[in-house]
Design an enzyme around this catalytic site. Structure first.
Site, PDB file in Angstrom:
ATOM      1  N   THR A 126       0.804  -1.237   0.000  1.00 30.14           N
ATOM      2  CA  THR A 126       0.000   0.000   0.000  1.00 30.14           C
ATOM      3  C   THR A 126       0.829   1.275   0.000  1.00 30.14           C
ATOM      4  OG1 THR A 126      -1.400   1.350   1.461  1.00 30.14           O
ATOM      5  CG2 THR A 126      -0.152  -0.376   2.520  1.00 30.14           C
ATOM      6  N   GLU A 128       0.256   3.627   1.858  1.00 31.02           N
ATOM      7  CA  GLU A 128       0.413   4.035   3.265  1.00 31.02           C
ATOM      8  C   GLU A 128       1.827   3.755   3.760  1.00 31.02           C
ATOM      9  OE1 GLU A 128      -2.259   6.284   4.968  1.00 31.02           O
ATOM     10  OE2 GLU A 128      -1.128   5.094   6.417  1.00 31.02           O
ATOM     11  N   TYR A 150      -1.007   0.561  10.795  1.00 32.37           N
ATOM     12  CA  TYR A 150      -1.377  -0.135   9.558  1.00 32.37           C
ATOM     13  C   TYR A 150      -0.217  -0.072   8.553  1.00 32.37           C
ATOM     14  CZ  TYR A 150      -3.475  -0.859   4.953  1.00 32.37           C
ATOM     15  OH  TYR A 150      -3.731  -1.296   3.668  1.00 32.37           O
ATOM     16  N   LYS A 154       1.958  -3.268   7.100  1.00 32.59           N
ATOM     17  CA  LYS A 154       2.024  -3.592   5.669  1.00 32.59           C
ATOM     18  C   LYS A 154       3.464  -3.520   5.150  1.00 32.59           C
ATOM     19  CE  LYS A 154      -2.184  -4.470   4.084  1.00 32.59           C
ATOM     20  NZ  LYS A 154      -2.519  -5.585   3.192  1.00 32.59           N
TER      21      LYS A 154
HETATM   22  P1  NAP Z   1     -11.366  -4.791   2.547  1.00 29.94           P
HETATM   23  O1  NAP Z   1     -12.595  -4.527   1.733  1.00 29.94           O
HETATM   24  O2  NAP Z   1     -11.274  -4.244   3.921  1.00 29.94           O
HETATM   25  O3  NAP Z   1     -11.174  -6.386   2.596  1.00 29.94           O
HETATM   26  C1  NAP Z   1     -10.320  -6.983   3.544  1.00 29.94           C
HETATM   27  C2  NAP Z   1     -10.609  -8.458   3.544  1.00 29.94           C
HETATM   28  O4  NAP Z   1      -9.772  -9.077   4.545  1.00 29.94           O
HETATM   29  C3  NAP Z   1     -12.048  -8.826   3.904  1.00 29.94           C
HETATM   30  O5  NAP Z   1     -12.461  -9.881   3.078  1.00 29.94           O
HETATM   31  C4  NAP Z   1     -11.926  -9.284   5.359  1.00 29.94           C
HETATM   32  O6  NAP Z   1     -12.919 -10.190   5.769  1.00 29.94           O
HETATM   33  C5  NAP Z   1     -10.573  -9.981   5.296  1.00 29.94           C
HETATM   34  N1  NAP Z   1      -9.995 -10.205   6.619  1.00 29.94           N
HETATM   35  C6  NAP Z   1      -9.802  -9.293   7.597  1.00 29.94           C
HETATM   36  N2  NAP Z   1      -9.255  -9.886   8.681  1.00 29.94           N
HETATM   37  C7  NAP Z   1      -9.119 -11.197   8.388  1.00 29.94           C
HETATM   38  C8  NAP Z   1      -8.644 -12.321   9.112  1.00 29.94           C
HETATM   39  N3  NAP Z   1      -8.211 -12.209  10.363  1.00 29.94           N
HETATM   40  N4  NAP Z   1      -8.650 -13.540   8.514  1.00 29.94           N
HETATM   41  C9  NAP Z   1      -9.106 -13.679   7.257  1.00 29.94           C
HETATM   42  N5  NAP Z   1      -9.572 -12.649   6.522  1.00 29.94           N
HETATM   43  C10 NAP Z   1      -9.586 -11.419   7.078  1.00 29.94           C
HETATM   44  O7  NAP Z   1     -10.082  -4.282   1.769  1.00 29.94           O
HETATM   45  P2  NAP Z   1      -9.884  -3.941   0.204  1.00 29.94           P
HETATM   46  O8  NAP Z   1     -10.151  -2.504  -0.003  1.00 29.94           O
HETATM   47  O9  NAP Z   1     -10.557  -4.961  -0.606  1.00 29.94           O
HETATM   48  O10 NAP Z   1      -8.297  -4.096   0.088  1.00 29.94           O
HETATM   49  C11 NAP Z   1      -7.722  -5.356  -0.178  1.00 29.94           C
HETATM   50  C12 NAP Z   1      -6.302  -5.374   0.373  1.00 29.94           C
HETATM   51  O11 NAP Z   1      -5.531  -4.354  -0.263  1.00 29.94           O
HETATM   52  C13 NAP Z   1      -6.183  -5.121   1.861  1.00 29.94           C
HETATM   53  O12 NAP Z   1      -5.134  -5.924   2.340  1.00 29.94           O
HETATM   54  C14 NAP Z   1      -5.799  -3.649   1.953  1.00 29.94           C
HETATM   55  O13 NAP Z   1      -5.067  -3.417   3.143  1.00 29.94           O
HETATM   56  C15 NAP Z   1      -4.954  -3.496   0.716  1.00 29.94           C
HETATM   57  N6  NAP Z   1      -4.972  -2.184   0.078  1.00 29.94           N
HETATM   58  C16 NAP Z   1      -6.159  -1.586  -0.204  1.00 29.94           C
HETATM   59  C17 NAP Z   1      -6.167  -0.367  -0.863  1.00 29.94           C
HETATM   60  C18 NAP Z   1      -7.453   0.323  -1.201  1.00 29.94           C
HETATM   61  O14 NAP Z   1      -7.417   1.531  -1.487  1.00 29.94           O
HETATM   62  N7  NAP Z   1      -8.581  -0.362  -1.226  1.00 29.94           N
HETATM   63  C19 NAP Z   1      -4.951   0.244  -1.236  1.00 29.94           C
HETATM   64  C20 NAP Z   1      -3.763  -0.423  -0.936  1.00 29.94           C
HETATM   65  C21 NAP Z   1      -3.780  -1.642  -0.295  1.00 29.94           C
HETATM   66  P3  NAP Z   1     -14.314  -9.687   6.451  1.00 29.94           P
HETATM   67  O15 NAP Z   1     -15.208  -9.348   5.293  1.00 29.94           O
HETATM   68  O16 NAP Z   1     -14.744 -10.891   7.208  1.00 29.94           O
HETATM   69  O17 NAP Z   1     -13.984  -8.513   7.310  1.00 29.94           O
HETATM   70  N1  GDD Z   2     -12.080   7.297   6.857  1.00 26.39           N
HETATM   71  C1  GDD Z   2     -12.209   8.633   6.933  1.00 26.39           C
HETATM   72  N2  GDD Z   2     -13.360   9.155   7.444  1.00 26.39           N
HETATM   73  N3  GDD Z   2     -11.213   9.403   6.464  1.00 26.39           N
HETATM   74  C2  GDD Z   2     -11.385  10.742   6.501  1.00 26.39           C
HETATM   75  C3  GDD Z   2     -12.527  11.326   7.003  1.00 26.39           C
HETATM   76  C4  GDD Z   2     -13.566  10.502   7.509  1.00 26.39           C
HETATM   77  O1  GDD Z   2     -14.609  10.959   7.983  1.00 26.39           O
HETATM   78  N4  GDD Z   2     -12.409  12.673   6.885  1.00 26.39           N
HETATM   79  C5  GDD Z   2     -11.225  12.899   6.333  1.00 26.39           C
HETATM   80  N5  GDD Z   2     -10.589  11.741   6.101  1.00 26.39           N
HETATM   81  C6  GDD Z   2      -9.236  11.595   5.525  1.00 26.39           C
HETATM   82  C7  GDD Z   2      -8.310  10.688   6.319  1.00 26.39           C
HETATM   83  O2  GDD Z   2      -7.766  11.376   7.443  1.00 26.39           O
HETATM   84  C8  GDD Z   2      -7.287  10.345   5.237  1.00 26.39           C
HETATM   85  O3  GDD Z   2      -6.331  11.379   5.146  1.00 26.39           O
HETATM   86  C9  GDD Z   2      -8.101  10.336   3.950  1.00 26.39           C
HETATM   87  O4  GDD Z   2      -9.343  10.978   4.262  1.00 26.39           O
HETATM   88  C10 GDD Z   2      -8.391   8.943   3.390  1.00 26.39           C
HETATM   89  O5  GDD Z   2      -8.877   8.136   4.451  1.00 26.39           O
HETATM   90  P1  GDD Z   2      -9.473   6.675   4.159  1.00 26.39           P
HETATM   91  O6  GDD Z   2     -10.522   6.748   3.123  1.00 26.39           O
HETATM   92  O7  GDD Z   2      -9.827   6.083   5.467  1.00 26.39           O
HETATM   93  O8  GDD Z   2      -8.277   5.919   3.450  1.00 26.39           O
HETATM   94  P2  GDD Z   2      -6.717   5.803   3.833  1.00 26.39           P
HETATM   95  O9  GDD Z   2      -5.964   6.584   2.812  1.00 26.39           O
HETATM   96  O10 GDD Z   2      -6.472   6.089   5.246  1.00 26.39           O
HETATM   97  O11 GDD Z   2      -6.461   4.234   3.626  1.00 26.39           O
HETATM   98  C11 GDD Z   2      -6.960   3.554   2.465  1.00 26.39           C
HETATM   99  O12 GDD Z   2      -6.013   3.626   1.429  1.00 26.39           O
HETATM  100  C12 GDD Z   2      -4.762   2.960   1.710  1.00 26.39           C
HETATM  101  C13 GDD Z   2      -3.869   3.174   0.480  1.00 26.39           C
HETATM  102  O13 GDD Z   2      -3.254   4.425   0.560  1.00 26.39           O
HETATM  103  C14 GDD Z   2      -7.262   2.108   2.885  1.00 26.39           C
HETATM  104  O14 GDD Z   2      -7.930   1.458   1.827  1.00 26.39           O
HETATM  105  C15 GDD Z   2      -5.987   1.347   3.190  1.00 26.39           C
HETATM  106  O15 GDD Z   2      -6.295  -0.039   3.396  1.00 26.39           O
HETATM  107  C16 GDD Z   2      -5.047   1.482   1.971  1.00 26.39           C
HETATM  108  O16 GDD Z   2      -3.843   0.796   2.184  1.00 26.39           O
END
Ligand code: NAP
Ligand code: GDD
Length: 344
Positions: A126, A128, A150, A154
């Site tokens: 990620t 992050e 987090y 990662k």
């Molecule tokens: P998500 O919707 O939060 O999905 C996370 C998945 O992990 C869910 O299926 C969850 O299951 C499962 N999980 C959590 N804890 C677990 C455990 N203890 N054992 C087995 N499974 C578990 O995340 P996503 O947005 O699809 O992202 C997929 C991956 O990419 C994550 O690893 C995230 O950190 C990473 N990532 C995401 C982004 C982004 O912007 N979306 C960017 C960079 C990296 P439940 O449904 O049961 O909770």
């Molecule tokens: N969640 C949330 N809720 N974020 C807020 C809010 C709020 O009400 N208001 C402002 N923010 C700001 C957060 O402080 C952060 O700077 C930004 O919005 C994005 O927050 P999130 O949407 O929670 O995402 P993230 O960037 O912290 O993390 C996501 O992206 C990562 C990749 O850069 C997640 O999907 C991570 O799993 C992933 O790795």
């Protein structure tokens, strides 16, 4: 014979989109999900593929679950999406976050090493891990300075994937992905909070939506585009690390304005700091306010990635831009709130 892929975290956003992509490419798709009371296949159902994905129970905190699953299913590719993926929660639950995100990844790597080191492995790394960057776009060689438990969890998992590649010659790929969103996004993330919250305001289910840092910037793309890049990474001759991003950063407040516009609001910002309000010019009512409880102990202020390596080596490019993404998510939440749907 069909290629078999195992997705850990198949109930999440990326799990659903990747499953669809793999099915379209002729794969047998196995999905690992946790035992849970909530509907596990809601996102697969949304994409119309719940009957096409074979589901298995797997809890990453349980030491032998993964190895048993890998032994039983013998996939050719494993995608690790399973994680405590909410950055804000990681400050409250650092041990749990490290256990799932770091040790969980190592449990999978060890299972592959023990069962069949030829299995190809994708680790969901990620942006992050970078922490806040300077003005330039972040690349595969930008130093990592994570600012949340987090991000640390990662980064450690990322380093382990690289280590297994270097130590054992295993095909371990790390996708360093910038934020990607969709109508399947979890409700805790800011884009979905905005589209769902404003749809609720529109339909009279709430008066106002509270947000945290309105000036944070993220490089937001569409999850459906990103899963294709992940899959391409595993089809390369050699394993490596790749950034997937759009190259454009948008402020939270600008995403709010885009989503609000799609829902028929016209946002004007009034006040500053904690007293700032987003006023709907149509009605004069405040529909957005700031809640300092949503600020993070350490914030990543800005993220913007360079997808140049992915473009050159994978032929990957994003298709959906932020205005289209905001409109897509807003339209879906508008429909869900109107129809009283609460799937995820
Ligand atoms: P998500 O919707 O939060 O999905 C996370 C998945 O992990 C869910 O299926 C969850 O299951 C499962 N999980 C959590 N804890 C677990 C455990 N203890 N054992 C087995 N499974 C578990 O995340 P996503 O947005 O699809 O992202 C997929 C991956 O990419 C994550 O690893 C995230 O950190 C990473 N990532 C995401 C982004 C982004 O912007 N979306 C960017 C960079 C990296 P439940 O449904 O049961 O909770
Ligand atoms: N969640 C949330 N809720 N974020 C807020 C809010 C709020 O009400 N208001 C402002 N923010 C700001 C957060 O402080 C952060 O700077 C930004 O919005 C994005 O927050 P999130 O949407 O929670 O995402 P993230 O960037 O912290 O993390 C996501 O992206 C990562 C990749 O850069 C997640 O999907 C991570 O799993 C992933 O790795």
């Amino acid at each position: 014979m069909k290629n078999t892929a195992l997705i850990l975290g198949a109930s999440g956003q990326d799990g659903a989109y990747l499953a669809k992509h793999l099915l379209q490419n002729g794969y047998r798709v196995l999905g690992a999900v946790r035992r849970s009371a909530s509907p596990r296949a809601a996102r697969l159902q949304y994409l119309g593929i719940e009957r096409d994905v074979e589901l298995f129970e797997c809890e990453l905190l349980e030491p032998t679950n993964v190895i048993k699953l890998v032994e039983k299913t013998r996939p050719r590719e494993i995608y690790n999406f399973a994680a405590q993926s909410f950055v804000a929660a990681s400050f409250e639950q650092p041990l749990f976050t490290l256990d799932v995100n770091t040790l969980g990844a190592v449990r999978i790597l060890e299972a592959i090493r023990a069962v069949d080191p030829a299995i190809r492995f994708y680790q969901a790394s990620t942006s992050e891990m970078f922490g806040s960057g300077d003005d330039g776009a972040q690349t595969e060689t930008t130093p990592f300075r994570p600012r949340s438990p987090y991000g640390v969890s990662k980064l450690a998992a990322h380093a382990m994937a690289v280590n297994y590649r270097e130590s054992y010659g295993m095909f371990c790929v790390s996708g360093i992905l910038f934020n990607h969103e969709s109508p399947l996004r979890g409700r805790e993330f800011v884009t979905r909070r905005v589209t769902l919250g404003l749809a609720e305001v529109k339909h009279g289910r709430r008066d106002c939506l509270a947000l945290g840092n309105l000036d944070a910037q993220r490089d937001w793309g569409f999850a459906g585009d990103y899963v294709e890049g992940m899959w391409r990474m595993l089809q390369q001759e050699r394993a490596g690390d790749y950034v997937l991003a759009t190259g454009t950063a948008t402020r939270v407040r600008d995403f709010v304005a885009l989503a609000a516009g799609a829902l028929g609001f016209k946002i004007a910002w009034e006040g500053t700091g904690r007293d700032e309000r987003g006023i709907d010019r149509n009605t004069g009512r405040a529909v957005i306010r700031v809640d300092p409880a949503l600020f993070r102990p350490a914030e990543v202020h800005a993220l913007r990635g360079s997808p140049a390596k992915a473009a050159a080596e994978l032929g990957w490019a994003h298709r959906v831009e932020v205005p289209e993404l905001a409109a897509m998510m807003a339209a879906e939440d508008d429909r869900r709130v109107r129809d009283g749907l609460q799937d995820f």
